[in-house]
Scaffold this active site. Structure first.
Site, short mmCIF file in Angstrom:
data_model
loop_
_atom_site.label_atom_id
_atom_site.label_comp_id
_atom_site.label_asym_id
_atom_site.label_seq_id
_atom_site.Cartn_x
_atom_site.Cartn_y
_atom_site.Cartn_z
N GLU A 1 0.85 -1.18 0.00
CA GLU A 1 0.00 0.00 0.00
C GLU A 1 0.89 1.24 0.00
O GLU A 1 1.86 1.27 0.75
CB GLU A 1 -0.91 0.02 1.24
CG GLU A 1 -1.92 1.15 1.16
CD GLU A 1 -2.88 1.19 2.36
OE1 GLU A 1 -2.78 0.32 3.24
OE2 GLU A 1 -3.69 2.11 2.40
N GLY B 1 3.62 2.17 10.86
CA GLY B 1 3.35 1.36 12.04
C GLY B 1 3.14 -0.10 11.70
O GLY B 1 3.76 -0.98 12.30
N GLU C 1 -2.17 -3.98 7.10
CA GLU C 1 -3.28 -4.92 7.30
C GLU C 1 -3.43 -5.99 6.23
O GLU C 1 -4.54 -6.50 6.02
CB GLU C 1 -4.58 -4.10 7.38
CG GLU C 1 -5.04 -3.45 6.04
CD GLU C 1 -4.63 -1.98 5.88
OE1 GLU C 1 -3.64 -1.57 6.51
OE2 GLU C 1 -5.30 -1.28 5.10
N GLU D 1 -5.15 -2.80 12.86
CA GLU D 1 -4.93 -3.66 11.68
C GLU D 1 -5.95 -4.79 11.63
O GLU D 1 -6.43 -5.16 10.57
CB GLU D 1 -3.50 -4.23 11.67
CG GLU D 1 -2.39 -3.19 11.78
CD GLU D 1 -2.51 -2.01 10.84
OE1 GLU D 1 -3.08 -2.15 9.75
OE2 GLU D 1 -2.03 -0.90 11.22
N GLU E 1 -9.54 4.36 6.50
CA GLU E 1 -8.66 4.79 7.59
C GLU E 1 -9.41 5.58 8.67
O GLU E 1 -9.22 5.35 9.86
CB GLU E 1 -7.46 5.58 7.05
CG GLU E 1 -6.51 4.73 6.18
CD GLU E 1 -5.98 3.48 6.87
OE1 GLU E 1 -6.12 3.36 8.10
OE2 GLU E 1 -5.43 2.60 6.17
N1 B3K Z 1 -2.78 0.99 5.73
C1 B3K Z 1 -1.48 1.11 6.30
C2 B3K Z 1 -0.74 2.34 5.89
C3 B3K Z 1 -0.09 2.26 4.57
C4 B3K Z 1 0.77 3.48 4.34
C5 B3K Z 1 1.33 3.51 2.97
N2 B3K Z 1 2.28 4.56 2.80
C6 B3K Z 1 -1.51 1.03 7.78
C7 B3K Z 1 -2.78 1.38 8.42
O1 B3K Z 1 -3.31 2.45 8.32
O2 B3K Z 1 -3.35 0.52 9.04
ZN ZN Z 2 -5.22 1.86 8.85
#
Ligand code: B3K
Ligand code: ZN
Length: 870
Positions: free
Chosen positions: A122, A261, A264, A298, A320
């Protein structure tokens, strides 16, 4: 500018012209020459015969359709695409490529992290693995075979369930099948050697799920909290949201090199080890809480993100914002709701409001994007969560859950838009959310101005609320928002008071402001009420309500909402700080507040966590939000003076609070955490009384006797930030004890980078040479350099030294890891709001950056936006 990457616009969305029914991937892993064979069953959905696939940094080995290798004339290749000129209606496409995981320092795509192969796809990283339709609305059923040497990579993982294993010579392979169609950004692969913690969970549908947490060898005991958090998250999602896990296995892998961090990926989450590993010796209470929240986050994506995903990346907040809201509720239900709510509000006010007032301001659903990685922002995530929370406030829990159920029923298995979510809430709630949608389309922080009038003869009270939102880049005109303001009233003796709106029989708790100006009239009001507005931080707005300190004190004494009480205290601190800045005078202690705090602290029965929060004065960055031109030095001076004055006035009570900490307990109950919070806060103040012997004793006692990181680090933090004479010694002892633990040493780096001590630019620069630092690891860079970019007084020194240092670091990271570089740039985007000396120096640094050869799109977008925006 050496290049100008192109922007994409939300309104130009077009549905994909192809469907990829299945995707079969075969990885032959090798450090620098990994072979990827990608076999796709593709259906053409339109008359357009050409197929354009995304791909970056790939070496094409061959491409075949229905088993027939294509001649070079049948396709063309650029640095971003593979275009096959003519394809049939339904066909098998085979693409073979070579990639270099060990040489991939961007940590996007397939890369090697300290001996482990892992992926991060992602938002648009899958195109660094193979040629594909790398967009979230192309969903495919994936089967993945991973082949690697057995000795170094005993574990070979991918999404879904394992279906086959093979051995041959010193290599082996495992095949995984994921039955749930998914977009490529949720693809994951891991190969490495780990310690494995296993458990299981039985869903309420009676499905037995195997739970696995993979960590570096030797770290098994530190994985227990992550496992417990996962089980709690699974239970909670079943009971509060009725959402149940859908595969037989759920895996979490902790890696040391990770840009964010965690991620998922379906059935195979990859985590930054910072959000998995925790034991009380090495992790603070806050670390434990962060692990719980990220593990939850996640996991919750499995439904809000994976089963129902985004149609396009402009819709990122669909998953998000909603998932942050869900993880916030999870943490609040399990722990300290009030503390969390106040901390969340503080993030919005300090960081999101800043983003909203700068050149990169964007709505939670952006309209224009150059580099998608730049939009994983506090606006999309945290303000996005506030928008969901406002829906929750307007609908109430039961109706909100009806809306969630309808959303899932309608869209399971689809890639959808924010509009689809709002529509489900609207339909389930039977309410009109037309105006509410402005929260999705408009950037900027609304300002709500309040005036009031009380008529003793008529016994009426009126609150006049006016909203206005400043222009943001590309959005000059703003329409009014639909703003829910939770309210609470107290009378002049600080007793709770219920009020009815004119003509209504039941008391009001939420005022809905929809117009630009609205006057709310209350009847039968026998004495002038004191209004607590924006209880629970019910909307991400600024509130302007000029009122005497006595009313703020009444709110502190009489209101039940913790946010209102905390906010009233903050307003008193802020007034004292601003008065000192604007009057160029010494800070005047808010005496009445001090005596309230003295009483609270002296009483062991008051809420320790709340007291810790009430004691915290606004930080320099928060104060800077109050000014169009930021008086950097004056802010730092006033904040430091207020801190010291607080320490002096509250010394005896702070000592009492400190004495209540149990230095030997490692309990992780809310009560024990709260006591340590207060103890550390108290110690932070006491350390400012530098020359007092009793203080030195207390500091050393806590540092030495502490049986856990919360207290040990609390003592170190207090000493370093107060520039206490014991600081150098404690820094040395800490480094000696923990030099082998990178995550603990990150704290050691961060505490020095954030200290409000003159000369810290030089100290931070010197730390980049320390063995604890590593330019290739994002955690090290965030701990030292990103922390420093939030040290207002030090970053913005008149000499310009801070800017030179950070811009040089950004230039260095431009080639190796642009995502990380881009994060360091954000705090520099406010250069127009700085005093002239700093402004001139920073602008010239930014111009220098803009002229860099091969400037990455991540940096190009921000620097270009800030230099051209007016
Ligand atoms: N979906 C990922 C974040 C991806 C970041 C890409 N640069 C983590 C999260 O928000 O759960
Ligand atoms: Zn997320």
């Amino acid at each position: 500018m050496t290049q100008s990457p192109e922007a994409k616009y939300r309104l130009n969305y077009q549905a994909p012209g192809f469907k990829i029914h299945t995707t079969e991937l075969n990885f032959h892993l090798d450090d620098n020459h990994t072979e990827v064979v990608n076999r796709m069953d593709i259906e053409r959905l339109s008359d357009e015969l050409a197929l354009q696939l995304d791909g970056e940094n790939l070496q094409l080995v061959g491409v075949a359709i229905n088993g027939k290798t294509l001649a070079e004339s049948e396709f063309s290749i650029s640095d971003k695409h593979l275009i096959i000129h003519e394809v049939p209606e339904r066909f098998e496409l085979l693409v073979e490529t070579l990639i270099d995981p060990a040489g991939n320092t961007s940590l996007e795509g397939l890369y090697k992290s300290a001996g482990t192969f892992c992926t991060q796809c992602e938002a648009e990283g899958f195109r660094k693995i193979t040629y594909y339709l790398d967009r979230p609305d192309v969903l495919s059923v994936f089967t993945t075979t991973v082949n690697a040497t057995r000795a170094e990579h005993p574990y070979l993982l991918a999404n879904g369930n394992p279906i086959a294993e093979h051995n041959s010579g010193d290599r082996h392979s495992v095949t995984w099948h994921d039955p749930h169609p998914k977009p490529a950004y949720l693809f994951a692969l891991v190969a490495g050697d780990f310690d494995l913690l296993e458990d299981s969970f039985t869903t309420k549908e009676d499905r037995e799920v195997l739970l696995q947490v993979f960590v570096d060898k030797g770290n098994l005991p530190r994985a227990k909290h992550a496992m417990a958090s996962l089980i709690n998250a699974m239970k909670w999602d079943e009971s509060r949201f009725n959402l149940i896990y859908d595969l037989d296995i759920y895996m979490i892998v902790a890696v040391d090199f990770f840009n964010m961090g965690a991620m998922e990926n379906k059935g195979l989450n990859i985590f930054n080890s910072k959000y998995v590993l925790a034991d009380s010796e090495t992790a603070t209470d806050q670390d434990f809480l962060n692990v719980e929240s990220v593990i939850g986050h996640e996991y919750f994506h499995n439904w809000t993100g994976n089963r129902i995903t985004c149609r396009d990346w402009f819709q990122l907040s669909l998953k998000e914002g909603l998932t942050v809201f869900r993880d916030q509720e999870f943490s609040a239900d399990l722990g300290m709701r009030a503390v969390n709510r106040i901390q969340d509000a503080r993030i919005i006010r300090t960081h999101q409001f800043e983003e909203d007032s700068g050149p990169m301001a964007h709505p939670i659903r952006p309209d224009r994007v150059v580099e998608m990685n730049n939009f994983y922002t506090v606006t999309v995530y945290n303000k996005g969560a506030e928008v969901i929370r406002m829906l929750h406030t307007l609908l109430g829990e039961a109706t909100f859950q009806k809306g969630m159920a309808l959303y899932v029923e309608r869209h399971d298995g689809q890639a959808v838009t924010c509009e689809d979510f709002v529509k489900a809430m609207e339909d389930a709630g039977g309410i009109d959310l037309v105006q509410f949608r402005n929260w999705y389309s408009q950037a900027g922080t609304p300002r709500v101005t309040v005036s009031e009038a009380y008529d003793a003869d008529q016994k009426t009270y009126s609150l006049k609320l006016t909203q206005s939102t400043p222009a943001t880049p590309g959005q000059q005109e703003k329409h009014p928002f639909h703003i829910p303001l939770r309210v609470e009233f107290v009378d002049s003796s600080n007793n709770p008071l219920t009020l009815n709106l004119a003509g209504q029989t039941s008391p009001i708790s939420i005022l809905e402001l929809k117009e630009q100006t609205h006057e709310f009239r209350f009847e039968n009001v026998t004495s002038k009420p004191i209004a607590g507005l924006l209880a629970d931080f019910s909307a991400p707005v600024r509130l302007d309500f000029e009122r005497p300190e006595s009313e703020l004190l009444a709110i502190i004494a009489g209101c039940s909402d913790p946010f209102l009480r905390w906010d009233a205290v903050q307003q008193i601190y802020l007034a004292a700080i601003k008065q000192a800045i604007e009057g160029e005078s010494a800070v005047r202690m808010p005496e009445q507040l001090v005596s309230v705090l003295q009483q609270e602290l002296a009483n062991p029965d008051t809420d320790a966590a709340m007291n810790a929060l009430l004691l915290q004065i606004p930080g320099e960055e928060a104060v800077s939000q109050e000014y169009e031109v930021i008086p950097v030095e004056e802010i730092c001076r006033a904040v430091a003076e207020l801190r010291l004055a607080m320490a002096q006035s509250l010394k005896a009570q702070l000592m009492l609070a400190w004495e209540r900490i149990d230095l030997t307990s490692n309990a992780l109950t809310s009560e024990a955490i709260a006591k340590r919070m207060l103890g550390n806060t108290a110690l932070g103040y006491l350390a400012l009384l530098n020359d007092e012997k009793s203080v030195t004793e207390v500091l050393l006692a806590q540092f030495n006797a502490a049986g856990n990181m919360t207290l040990q680090f609390g003592a170190l933090h207090a000493a370093v930030h107060a520039n206490h004479l014991s600081a150098p010694q404690l820094l040395n002892e800490f480094a000696e004890q923990w030099h082998g633990n990178t995550l603990v040493m990150d704290k050691w780096l961060a505490v020095q980078a954030t200290a409000p001590i003159s000369g810290s630019v030089g100290a931070v620069r010197a730390l980049t040479e320390h063995s604890a630092f590593n330019w290739g690891n994002p955690n090290r860079i965030y701990s030292l350099l990103a922390s420093f970019t939030h040290n207002l007084g030090q970053l913005h020194q008149r000499s310009g030294e801070g800017y030179e240092f950070v811009i040089a670091a950004i230039k260095r990271l431009n080639n190796s890891n642009p995502q990380v570089a881009s994060r360091l740039l954000s705090p520099l985007l406010k250069w127009r709001r700085l005093p002239t000396t700093q402004q001139t120096k920073l602008k010239s640094e930014l111009l220098g950056l803009s002229r860099l050869d091969n400037l990455a799109p991540d940096l190009y977008e921000k620097v270009n936006q800030t230099l051209t925006d007016n």
